[in-house]
Motif scaffolding. Structure first.
Motif, PDB file in Angstrom:
ATOM      1  N   ALA A 163       0.828  -1.206   0.000  1.00 54.68           N
ATOM      2  CA  ALA A 163       0.000   0.000   0.000  1.00 54.68           C
ATOM      3  C   ALA A 163       0.862   1.255   0.000  1.00 54.68           C
ATOM      4  CB  ALA A 163      -0.926  -0.012   1.215  1.00 54.68           C
ATOM      5  N   LEU A 164       1.945   1.228   0.764  1.00 53.05           N
ATOM      6  CA  LEU A 164       2.865   2.370   0.829  1.00 53.05           C
ATOM      7  C   LEU A 164       3.476   2.671  -0.540  1.00 53.05           C
ATOM      8  CD1 LEU A 164       4.797   4.415   2.245  1.00 53.05           C
ATOM      9  CD2 LEU A 164       6.265   2.451   2.804  1.00 53.05           C
ATOM     10  N   PHE A 165       4.004   1.651  -1.184  1.00 51.06           N
ATOM     11  CA  PHE A 165       4.679   1.872  -2.463  1.00 51.06           C
ATOM     12  C   PHE A 165       3.683   2.217  -3.568  1.00 51.06           C
ATOM     13  CE2 PHE A 165       8.263   0.255  -0.232  1.00 51.06           C
ATOM     14  CZ  PHE A 165       9.394   0.622  -0.952  1.00 51.06           C
ATOM     15  N   ALA A 166       2.426   1.774  -3.421  1.00 47.84           N
ATOM     16  CA  ALA A 166       1.406   2.138  -4.400  1.00 47.84           C
ATOM     17  C   ALA A 166       0.971   3.591  -4.251  1.00 47.84           C
ATOM     18  CB  ALA A 166       0.201   1.210  -4.267  1.00 47.84           C
ATOM     19  N   ALA A 167       0.988   4.092  -3.024  1.00 53.30           N
ATOM     20  CA  ALA A 167       0.484   5.442  -2.762  1.00 53.30           C
ATOM     21  C   ALA A 167       1.553   6.518  -2.876  1.00 53.30           C
ATOM     22  CB  ALA A 167      -0.128   5.488  -1.356  1.00 53.30           C
ATOM     23  N   VAL A 168       2.816   6.148  -2.663  1.00 52.39           N
ATOM     24  CA  VAL A 168       3.894   7.131  -2.560  1.00 52.39           C
ATOM     25  C   VAL A 168       5.007   6.779  -3.542  1.00 52.39           C
ATOM     26  CG1 VAL A 168       5.501   8.272  -0.992  1.00 52.39           C
ATOM     27  CG2 VAL A 168       3.341   7.343  -0.100  1.00 52.39           C
ATOM     28  N   ASP A 169       5.468   7.776  -4.271  1.00 48.97           N
ATOM     29  CA  ASP A 169       6.558   7.561  -5.223  1.00 48.97           C
ATOM     30  C   ASP A 169       7.897   7.598  -4.474  1.00 48.97           C
ATOM     31  OD1 ASP A 169       8.228   7.341  -7.391  1.00 48.97           O
ATOM     32  OD2 ASP A 169       7.811   9.352  -8.179  1.00 48.97           O
ATOM     33  N   LEU A 170       8.177   6.526  -3.795  1.00 48.83           N
ATOM     34  CA  LEU A 170       9.417   6.464  -3.021  1.00 48.83           C
ATOM     35  C   LEU A 170      10.645   6.373  -3.912  1.00 48.83           C
ATOM     36  CD1 LEU A 170       8.248   4.072  -0.163  1.00 48.83           C
ATOM     37  CD2 LEU A 170       8.597   6.540  -0.025  1.00 48.83           C
ATOM     38  N   ASP A 171      10.506   5.723  -5.060  1.00 51.69           N
ATOM     39  CA  ASP A 171      11.649   5.652  -5.973  1.00 51.69           C
ATOM     40  C   ASP A 171      11.996   7.036  -6.509  1.00 51.69           C
ATOM     41  OD1 ASP A 171      11.931   2.903  -5.681  1.00 51.69           O
ATOM     42  OD2 ASP A 171      10.542   2.465  -7.316  1.00 51.69           O
ATOM     43  N   GLY A 172      10.966   7.821  -6.837  1.00 55.43           N
ATOM     44  CA  GLY A 172      11.221   9.183  -7.288  1.00 55.43           C
ATOM     45  C   GLY A 172      11.829  10.040  -6.202  1.00 55.43           C
ATOM     46  N   MET A 173      11.369   9.852  -4.965  1.00 54.59           N
ATOM     47  CA  MET A 173      11.953  10.549  -3.828  1.00 54.59           C
ATOM     48  C   MET A 173      13.426  10.203  -3.679  1.00 54.59           C
ATOM     49  SD  MET A 173      11.007   9.962   0.202  1.00 54.59           S
ATOM     50  CE  MET A 173      11.815   8.333   0.150  1.00 54.59           C
ATOM     51  N   ASN A 174      13.727   8.928  -3.778  1.00 54.80           N
ATOM     52  CA  ASN A 174      15.112   8.494  -3.624  1.00 54.80           C
ATOM     53  C   ASN A 174      15.985   9.001  -4.766  1.00 54.80           C
ATOM     54  OD1 ASN A 174      16.880   6.715  -1.916  1.00 54.80           O
ATOM     55  ND2 ASN A 174      17.238   5.757  -3.906  1.00 54.80           N
ATOM     56  N   GLU A 175      15.409   9.104  -5.953  1.00 56.67           N
ATOM     57  CA  GLU A 175      16.172   9.637  -7.085  1.00 56.67           C
ATOM     58  C   GLU A 175      16.567  11.085  -6.833  1.00 56.67           C
ATOM     59  OE1 GLU A 175      14.994  10.723 -11.573  1.00 56.67           O
ATOM     60  OE2 GLU A 175      15.151   8.561 -11.199  1.00 56.67           O
ATOM     61  N   GLN A 176      15.693  11.853  -6.218  1.00 58.63           N
ATOM     62  CA  GLN A 176      16.052  13.232  -5.896  1.00 58.63           C
ATOM     63  C   GLN A 176      17.227  13.279  -4.914  1.00 58.63           C
ATOM     64  OE1 GLN A 176      14.834  16.030  -7.429  1.00 58.63           O
ATOM     65  NE2 GLN A 176      13.985  14.402  -8.714  1.00 58.63           N
ATOM     66  N   VAL A 177      17.224  12.372  -3.940  1.00 61.94           N
ATOM     67  CA  VAL A 177      18.362  12.286  -3.017  1.00 61.94           C
ATOM     68  C   VAL A 177      19.622  11.909  -3.781  1.00 61.94           C
ATOM     69  CG1 VAL A 177      19.304  11.053  -1.018  1.00 61.94           C
ATOM     70  CG2 VAL A 177      16.896  11.745  -1.043  1.00 61.94           C
ATOM     71  N   ASP A 178      19.505  10.945  -4.686  1.00 65.89           N
ATOM     72  CA  ASP A 178      20.662  10.527  -5.484  1.00 65.89           C
ATOM     73  C   ASP A 178      21.187  11.651  -6.364  1.00 65.89           C
ATOM     74  OD1 ASP A 178      20.598   7.993  -4.407  1.00 65.89           O
ATOM     75  OD2 ASP A 178      19.649   7.042  -6.143  1.00 65.89           O
ATOM     76  N   LEU A 179      20.314  12.598  -6.712  1.00 62.09           N
ATOM     77  CA  LEU A 179      20.734  13.748  -7.524  1.00 62.09           C
ATOM     78  C   LEU A 179      21.293  14.886  -6.672  1.00 62.09           C
ATOM     79  CD1 LEU A 179      17.891  13.806 -10.177  1.00 62.09           C
ATOM     80  CD2 LEU A 179      20.343  13.728 -10.679  1.00 62.09           C
ATOM     81  N   GLY A 180      21.379  14.674  -5.364  1.00 60.35           N
ATOM     82  CA  GLY A 180      22.025  15.656  -4.509  1.00 60.35           C
ATOM     83  C   GLY A 180      21.112  16.416  -3.584  1.00 60.35           C
ATOM     84  N   ALA A 181      19.797  16.132  -3.600  1.00 64.82           N
ATOM     85  CA  ALA A 181      18.889  16.810  -2.682  1.00 64.82           C
ATOM     86  C   ALA A 181      19.188  16.403  -1.242  1.00 64.82           C
ATOM     87  CB  ALA A 181      17.443  16.472  -3.031  1.00 64.82           C
ATOM     88  N   ASP A 182      18.846  17.288  -0.310  1.00 59.06           N
ATOM     89  CA  ASP A 182      19.101  17.020   1.101  1.00 59.06           C
ATOM     90  C   ASP A 182      18.380  15.749   1.540  1.00 59.06           C
ATOM     91  OD1 ASP A 182      18.097  17.467   4.130  1.00 59.06           O
ATOM     92  OD2 ASP A 182      20.060  18.405   3.838  1.00 59.06           O
ATOM     93  N   PHE A 183      19.108  14.844   2.164  1.00 58.41           N
ATOM     94  CA  PHE A 183      18.611  13.520   2.530  1.00 58.41           C
ATOM     95  C   PHE A 183      17.395  13.628   3.454  1.00 58.41           C
ATOM     96  CE2 PHE A 183      19.938   9.428   4.966  1.00 58.41           C
ATOM     97  CZ  PHE A 183      19.086   8.648   4.206  1.00 58.41           C
ATOM     98  N   ARG A 184      17.582  14.240   4.604  1.00 58.40           N
ATOM     99  CA  ARG A 184      16.502  14.297   5.591  1.00 58.40           C
ATOM    100  C   ARG A 184      15.351  15.173   5.119  1.00 58.40           C
ATOM    101  NH1 ARG A 184      14.376  16.988   9.970  1.00 58.40           N
ATOM    102  NH2 ARG A 184      13.915  15.714  11.834  1.00 58.40           N
ATOM    103  N   ALA A 185      15.671  16.353   4.608  1.00 60.81           N
ATOM    104  CA  ALA A 185      14.612  17.289   4.227  1.00 60.81           C
ATOM    105  C   ALA A 185      13.726  16.717   3.129  1.00 60.81           C
ATOM    106  CB  ALA A 185      15.231  18.613   3.778  1.00 60.81           C
ATOM    107  N   THR A 186      14.316  16.042   2.163  1.00 65.83           N
ATOM    108  CA  THR A 186      13.545  15.482   1.056  1.00 65.83           C
ATOM    109  C   THR A 186      12.573  14.418   1.550  1.00 65.83           C
ATOM    110  OG1 THR A 186      15.357  15.921  -0.489  1.00 65.83           O
ATOM    111  CG2 THR A 186      13.721  14.279  -1.154  1.00 65.83           C
ATOM    112  N   ILE A 187      13.056  13.546   2.418  1.00 62.52           N
ATOM    113  CA  ILE A 187      12.212  12.447   2.902  1.00 62.52           C
ATOM    114  C   ILE A 187      11.147  12.955   3.859  1.00 62.52           C
ATOM    115  CG2 ILE A 187      12.265  10.329   4.280  1.00 62.52           C
ATOM    116  CD1 ILE A 187      15.110   9.919   2.957  1.00 62.52           C
ATOM    117  N   TYR A 188      11.519  13.851   4.739  1.00 59.00           N
ATOM    118  CA  TYR A 188      10.540  14.384   5.685  1.00 59.00           C
ATOM    119  C   TYR A 188       9.467  15.210   4.983  1.00 59.00           C
ATOM    120  CZ  TYR A 188      12.523  12.741  10.081  1.00 59.00           C
ATOM    121  OH  TYR A 188      12.929  11.954  11.140  1.00 59.00           O
ATOM    122  N   ALA A 189       9.837  15.897   3.904  1.00 55.41           N
ATOM    123  CA  ALA A 189       8.833  16.643   3.138  1.00 55.41           C
ATOM    124  C   ALA A 189       7.840  15.690   2.485  1.00 55.41           C
ATOM    125  CB  ALA A 189       9.518  17.500   2.072  1.00 55.41           C
TER     126      ALA A 189
END
Length: 209
Positions: free
Chosen positions: A35-61
């Motif tokens: 249900a979590l992975f269906a509702a939330v684009d976690l892979d896209g979130m992680n890609e933003q981290v991989d591109l240099g976005a702030d680790f904690r701020a990106t996930i908490y947002a």
């Protein structure tokens, strides 16, 4: 054909396991994980981290955007190291044995800046590469051609003299398109055999002690 001049390692699922699904299955159960992975684009979130976005701020947002799954999403930061274990001991042995024979070993990995620090605290070998090419610092990710070009340019090694292993076929295809020698990683035994075939290691050296 002459042997490669340098060996390039991906990290996730090559030097250490990376399996968020297994982590969430264990912690919250397969049904809630699905249900979590269906509702939330976690892979896209992680890609933003991989591109240099702030680790904690990106996930908490992202957690704020999905309050029904907020606690679970924050685990991606708070318990991240549990998704990246255990290390793959045989692959680590191969890396160190190559370096012990004077073969340069580079990283080429999609990895966040801060998450890499966390991983290196658990796995000090991540600080031992001869050259690091980490997406979070470079602001580009595999399989984009640009990140491969950066490695070629900064290392000074010709594409045909690089031997690259990665567990993803798309990343391997991008390297092949540039003329790199490649190995699709499906386990350390096959990678060990390839290093022997390339005359980089002997069979004895490539075996786990």
């Amino acid at each position: 054909m002459t042997r490669p001049e340098a060996v390039v390692f991906d990290i996730g699922n090559v030097l250490l396991h990376w399996d968020p699904h297994a982590f969430y299955d264990r912690v919250i159960g397969p049904e809630r994980r699905a249900a979590l992975f269906a509702a939330v684009d976690l892979d896209g979130m992680n890609e933003q981290v991989d591109l240099g976005a702030d680790f904690r701020a990106t996930i908490y947002a992202k957690a704020e955007e999905h309050p029904d799954f907020g606690d679970e999403i924050r685990m991606w930061h708070d318990r991240w190291i549990e998704m990246a274990e255990p290390g793959i001991d045989h692959s680590m042995h191969l890396m160190r044995t190559l370096q012990g024979k004077g073969v340069p070993v580079f990283s080429l990995s999609n990895f966040g800046v801060d998450s890499y620090v966390v991983a290196a605290q658990r796995y000090p070998i991540l600080n031992e590469f001869d050259r690091d090419f980490v997406s979070g610092h470079l602001k580009m990710i595999k399989p984009d051609a640009a990140i491969y070009e950066v490695l070629e340019t900064q290392s000074g090694v010709a594409p045909g003299a690089l031997l690259f292993t990665d567990d993803r076929a798309d990343n391997i295809s991008a390297a092949q398109a540039r003329g790199w020698r490649t190995h699709l990683f499906e386990g350390p035994e096959g990678w060990a055999a390839r290093l022997v075939a390339e005359s980089l290691l002997t069979a004895e050296e490539a075996s786990m002690p």
